[in-house]
Design an enzyme around this catalytic site. Structure first.
Site, PDB file in Angstrom:
ATOM      1  CG  ASP A  81      -2.066  -0.953   1.080  1.00 18.56           C
ATOM      2  OD1 ASP A  81      -2.293  -1.786   1.980  1.00 18.56           O
ATOM      3  OD2 ASP A  81      -2.746  -0.884   0.033  1.00 18.56           O
ATOM      4  CG  ASP A 108      -7.235  -3.284  -0.613  1.00 21.20           C
ATOM      5  OD1 ASP A 108      -6.520  -2.447  -1.187  1.00 21.20           O
ATOM      6  OD2 ASP A 108      -6.978  -3.729   0.527  1.00 21.20           O
TER       7      ASP A 108
HETATM    8  C1  DX5 Z   1      -6.410   0.684   2.795  1.00 15.87           C
HETATM    9  C2  DX5 Z   1      -5.468  -0.268   2.083  1.00 15.87           C
HETATM   10  C3  DX5 Z   1      -5.743  -1.710   2.399  1.00 15.87           C
HETATM   11  C4  DX5 Z   1      -5.511  -2.049   3.866  1.00 15.87           C
HETATM   12  C5  DX5 Z   1      -5.824  -3.509   4.101  1.00 15.87           C
HETATM   13  O1  DX5 Z   1      -6.183   1.989   2.353  1.00 15.87           O
HETATM   14  O2  DX5 Z   1      -5.580  -0.107   0.681  1.00 15.87           O
HETATM   15  O3  DX5 Z   1      -4.917  -2.546   1.582  1.00 15.87           O
HETATM   16  O4  DX5 Z   1      -4.169  -1.800   4.209  1.00 15.87           O
HETATM   17  O5  DX5 Z   1      -5.579  -3.774   5.466  1.00 15.87           O
HETATM   18  P1  DX5 Z   1      -6.699  -4.565   6.333  1.00 15.87           P
HETATM   19  O6  DX5 Z   1      -6.779  -5.938   5.702  1.00 15.87           O
HETATM   20  O7  DX5 Z   1      -6.132  -4.585   7.716  1.00 15.87           O
HETATM   21  O8  DX5 Z   1      -7.972  -3.793   6.192  1.00 15.87           O
HETATM   22 ZN    ZN Z   2      -4.579  -1.703  -0.553  1.00 21.02          ZN
END
Ligand code: DX5
Ligand code: ZN
Length: 221
Positions: free
Chosen positions: A36, A176
């Site tokens: 990310d 996501d």
């Molecule tokens: C949010 C990101 C996601 C997030 C996923 O802006 O794009 O990829 O980091 O993390 P979890 O699975 O903990 O929601």
């Molecule tokens: Zn992401």
């Protein structure tokens, strides 16, 4: 795509031990690694850039699924592809010339994705969906790990799945944000094939056990 893919996001990993965390996720059966990238403008957090992607490239054979949540992504595509990104996804909301950006990524030899924020309608994909390898549908607002998935957004996955199937298109759907053992069956049932699991994996005791549980739930949905 035959097998559902479980893709841990390193944003949720223990960043003081990133190489070990990545190795454990790889050993645990992760399909890709989700990276990310945020700039503090498009998304409220500042995370990592091409330098960390090139370090990751040296530590894992997993495909690097680079999720750009930045303003003016065109400026950095070259650097991320040089750093070793395998998949580069850009936010539709930050791309003035999306067709040019998508083909610029493909010309670099990377798979290309477009990401939609929760409130962004699927209609923005109408003219570009046939060119995509991947669509990331954010189930949370961009910026943070550990948020709760908004179940109202499952309808958006269903609608996109219908569009892709009816059009005989190749794009995969990556869900996501907030994916967990409790909701992955519904997310898979709605039509997603790739599941970003940050907190769900990296906050668990046994990454391998969690990844296989997530994958089994997704495949039996
Ligand atoms: C949010 C990101 C996601 C997030 C996923 O802006 O794009 O990829 O980091 O993390 P979890 O699975 O903990 O929601
Ligand atoms: Zn992401």
């Amino acid at each position: 795509m035959s097998r559902k893919k479980i893709v841990p996001s390193i944003l949720s990993a223990d960043l003081t031990r990133l190489a070990q965390e990545v190795e454990a996720a790889e050993k645990g059966g992760a399909d890709w690694l989700h990276v990310d990238v945020m700039d503090g403008h498009f998304a409220p957090t500042i995370t990592i850039g091409p330098l960390i992607v090139s370090a990751l490239r040296k530590t894992t054979k997993l495909p690097l699924d680079v999720h750009l949540m930045i303003e003016n992504p065109d400026r950095y595509i070259e650097q991320f592809s040089e750093a070793g990104a395998d998949i580069i996804t850009v936010p539709v909301e930050a791309c003035t010339h999306l067709h040019r950006t998508v083909h610029f990524i493909k010309d670099r030899g990377c798979q290309v994705g477009v990401c939609l924020n929760p409130a962004t309608p699927l209609s923005l994909l109408d003219c570009i969906l046939p060119d995509l390898d991947l669509v990331i549908l954010l189930m949370v607002n961009p910026g943070f790990k550990g948020q709760k998935l908004d179940p109202a957004l499952l309808a958006k996955i269903r609608a996109l799945r219908k569009l892709i199937n009816e059009g005989g298109l190749q794009a995969n759907i990556e869900a996501d944000g907030g994916i967990s053992l409790d909701n992955i069956s519904q997310v898979a049932g709605a039509g997603a094939d790739i599941f970003v699991a940050g907190t769900a994996v990296f906050s668990s005791k046994d990454y391998g056990e969690t990844i296989s549980k997530l994958r089994n739930l997704a495949e039996s949905a």
